[in-house]
Design a protein around this motif. Structure first.
Motif, PDB file in Angstrom:
ATOM      1  N   GLN A  67      -0.116   9.994   0.610  1.00  0.00           N
ATOM      2  CA  GLN A  67      -1.228  10.606  -0.139  1.00  0.00           C
ATOM      3  C   GLN A  67      -2.432  10.870   0.786  1.00  0.00           C
ATOM      4  O   GLN A  67      -3.508  10.295   0.640  1.00  0.00           O
ATOM      5  CB  GLN A  67      -1.648   9.708  -1.306  1.00  0.00           C
ATOM      6  N   VAL A  70      -5.856  11.595  -0.679  1.00  0.00           N
ATOM      7  CA  VAL A  70      -6.629  10.414  -1.092  1.00  0.00           C
ATOM      8  C   VAL A  70      -7.249   9.736   0.126  1.00  0.00           C
ATOM      9  O   VAL A  70      -8.401   9.267   0.084  1.00  0.00           O
ATOM     10  CB  VAL A  70      -5.725   9.438  -1.871  1.00  0.00           C
ATOM     11  N   ASP A  73     -10.326  11.612   1.046  1.00  0.00           N
ATOM     12  CA  ASP A  73     -11.438  11.405   0.107  1.00  0.00           C
ATOM     13  C   ASP A  73     -12.145  10.072   0.331  1.00  0.00           C
ATOM     14  O   ASP A  73     -13.372   9.982   0.200  1.00  0.00           O
ATOM     15  CB  ASP A  73     -10.919  11.479  -1.330  1.00  0.00           C
ATOM     16  N   TRP A  74     -11.388   9.023   0.669  1.00  0.00           N
ATOM     17  CA  TRP A  74     -11.966   7.683   0.810  1.00  0.00           C
ATOM     18  C   TRP A  74     -12.321   7.320   2.248  1.00  0.00           C
ATOM     19  O   TRP A  74     -12.898   6.252   2.466  1.00  0.00           O
ATOM     20  CB  TRP A  74     -10.991   6.637   0.260  1.00  0.00           C
ATOM     21  N   VAL A 261     -10.878  -1.417  -3.681  1.00  0.00           N
ATOM     22  CA  VAL A 261     -10.589  -0.084  -4.220  1.00  0.00           C
ATOM     23  C   VAL A 261      -9.168  -0.012  -4.759  1.00  0.00           C
ATOM     24  O   VAL A 261      -8.944   0.445  -5.893  1.00  0.00           O
ATOM     25  CB  VAL A 261     -10.823   0.990  -3.142  1.00  0.00           C
ATOM     26  N   TYR A 262      -8.183  -0.473  -3.977  1.00  0.00           N
ATOM     27  CA  TYR A 262      -6.811  -0.298  -4.458  1.00  0.00           C
ATOM     28  C   TYR A 262      -6.451  -1.301  -5.545  1.00  0.00           C
ATOM     29  O   TYR A 262      -5.455  -1.114  -6.245  1.00  0.00           O
ATOM     30  CB  TYR A 262      -5.803  -0.298  -3.308  1.00  0.00           C
ATOM     31  N   GLN A 264      -8.265  -1.629  -8.088  1.00  0.00           N
ATOM     32  CA  GLN A 264      -8.689  -0.904  -9.286  1.00  0.00           C
ATOM     33  C   GLN A 264      -7.909   0.387  -9.495  1.00  0.00           C
ATOM     34  O   GLN A 264      -7.599   0.750 -10.636  1.00  0.00           O
ATOM     35  CB  GLN A 264     -10.183  -0.593  -9.206  1.00  0.00           C
ATOM     36  N   SER A 265      -7.589   1.075  -8.392  1.00  0.00           N
ATOM     37  CA  SER A 265      -6.903   2.368  -8.519  1.00  0.00           C
ATOM     38  C   SER A 265      -5.401   2.274  -8.292  1.00  0.00           C
ATOM     39  O   SER A 265      -4.697   3.265  -8.536  1.00  0.00           O
ATOM     40  CB  SER A 265      -7.491   3.363  -7.514  1.00  0.00           C
ATOM     41  N   TYR A 266      -4.891   1.151  -7.806  1.00  0.00           N
ATOM     42  CA  TYR A 266      -3.480   0.935  -7.516  1.00  0.00           C
ATOM     43  C   TYR A 266      -2.951   1.903  -6.440  1.00  0.00           C
ATOM     44  O   TYR A 266      -1.751   2.136  -6.358  1.00  0.00           O
ATOM     45  CB  TYR A 266      -2.621   1.064  -8.784  1.00  0.00           C
ATOM     46  N   GLN A 267      -3.826   2.452  -5.643  1.00  0.00           N
ATOM     47  CA  GLN A 267      -3.431   3.328  -4.532  1.00  0.00           C
ATOM     48  C   GLN A 267      -3.392   2.484  -3.245  1.00  0.00           C
ATOM     49  O   GLN A 267      -4.247   2.593  -2.373  1.00  0.00           O
ATOM     50  CB  GLN A 267      -4.403   4.500  -4.406  1.00  0.00           C
ATOM     51  N   MET A 271      -5.053   3.567   0.744  1.00  0.00           N
ATOM     52  CA  MET A 271      -6.234   2.790   1.114  1.00  0.00           C
ATOM     53  C   MET A 271      -5.968   1.935   2.350  1.00  0.00           C
ATOM     54  O   MET A 271      -6.853   1.749   3.196  1.00  0.00           O
ATOM     55  CB  MET A 271      -6.663   1.908  -0.056  1.00  0.00           C
TER      56      MET A 271
END
Length: 337
Positions: A67, A70, A73-74, A261-262, A264-267, A271
């Motif tokens: 990804q 993503v 973006d981060w 971050v991950y 909360q977003s499970y990414q 990350m």
């Protein structure tokens, strides 16, 4: 009157003393071009390595699980940059104070005082024998061992008392624990650098009547830094990556900021790639700095001088190409000369 033999014309040698005439194969061998030895194994291994590298790059680019959108973006998000700032600050503090304390410990190890040598050896032995994570957890829970820390006379009254619960926070615990750990390794690095200086140079300096401070500044330190800088550079990079273990103390470094971050977003994968790329970028910058610091202290080490840097090689190649492009075309007959 007899003529001296050295002024007579030389007669051609005949018979067995005459050298054999040059044959056509010998003349061709004299003008033969030297061909380097063919090494097919090198070409095959290089082709295999390039193939594997291309496969890895292809998997990184085409695997959608990374990804990369993503990650982009981060990569410069505020929380990530704040964690990166804390990581860099903690690395600089722990390594700077660690080498300062390590220099003191190395001086104690080289001292003629047996008490100082023993205390320094015990300190280095303890901190090198226990894992960094265990040390951080012990410092974080120091309140369970010592609820208060006091300053006073041993087995007597205390003049100053501080509660450890109010003294050690997560960030301070990480800084103190990593500093004490780095000091143990820095002491051995500094000691090894000092011992690498030839003893005869110190004796020659003493014979010339040079002061101890001048001998240390002009003879010992420049030569010891040749041995210290490469290892210190490795310690700096290891300290940068080693700060990631403070995430267990909930310190908002780079790794912990990414974890928040991950969670909360499970990414998870993208990350983690953000943190990985930042570590690679900072490590690359530090490696370049280490290269030029090593070149600075390597001056005069060899008679041939220092090899050119990659930037100097690129400039020289650019000047040659520019000179070849701007050179006038040769005359028609010059090509066959």
């Amino acid at each position: 009157m007899a003529t001296p033999p050295d002024v007579l014309p030389a007669r051609p040698l005949t018979g067995a003393a005459a050298p054999p005439p040059a044959t056509a194969p010998d003349a061709a061998a004299a003008t033969a071009r030297i061909v380097p030895r063919r090494r097919p194994g090198q070409w095959v291994s290089a082709a295999v390595a390039l193939l594997v590298f291309a496969m890895v790059v292809n998997s990184l680019i085409r695997n959608k699980a990374f990804q990369w959108d993503v990650v982009a973006d981060w990569f410069t998000a505020t929380s990530v940059l704040n964690g990166l700032t804390l990581t860099l600050w903690l690395t600089a503090v722990t390594l700077g104070l660690g080498f300062l304390l390590g220099t003191v410990l190395a001086t104690m190890r080289l001292s003629a005082n047996p008490v100082l040598r023993t205390l320094s050896w015990v300190y280095i032995w303890i901190f090198r024998s226990t894992p960094a994570l265990v040390q951080l957890l012990l410092f974080f829970n120091i309140g369970a061992l010592y609820p208060t820390l006091g300053l006073g006379i041993p087995f007597g009254p205390e003049f100053l008392t501080v509660r450890t619960v109010n003294l050690f926070g997560p960030t301070l615990t990480a800084a103190v624990g990593l500093t004490l750990l780095e000091a143990a390794y820095a002491a051995e690095v500094v000691r090894g650098g000092i011992l690498s200086v030839d003893r005869g140079q110190l004796e020659a300096a003493a014979a010339l009547g040079l002061g101890r401070w001048r001998v240390l500044r002009r003879i010992v330190v420049p030569q010891a830094m040749r041995s210290i800088v490469p290892t210190a550079g490795n310690m700096l990079i290891s300290a940068l990556k080693g700060t990631s273990i403070i995430s267990v103390l909930a310190v908002s470094d780079l790794l912990y900021s990414v974890q928040l971050v991950y969670l909360q977003s499970y990414q998870v994968i993208p990350m983690l790639m953000v943190a990985t790329i930042w570590y690679i970028v900072i490590t690359t910058v530090l490696s370049i700095g280490q290269y030029y610091v090593e070149r600075h202290y390597a001056k005069g080490a060899t008679r041939e001088g220092l090899p050119p840097t990659p930037l100097q090689k690129a400039r020289a190649r650019y000047r040659r190409l520019r000179a070849a492009a701007s050179a006038p075309a040769g005359l028609p007959g010059e090509a066959g000369r």
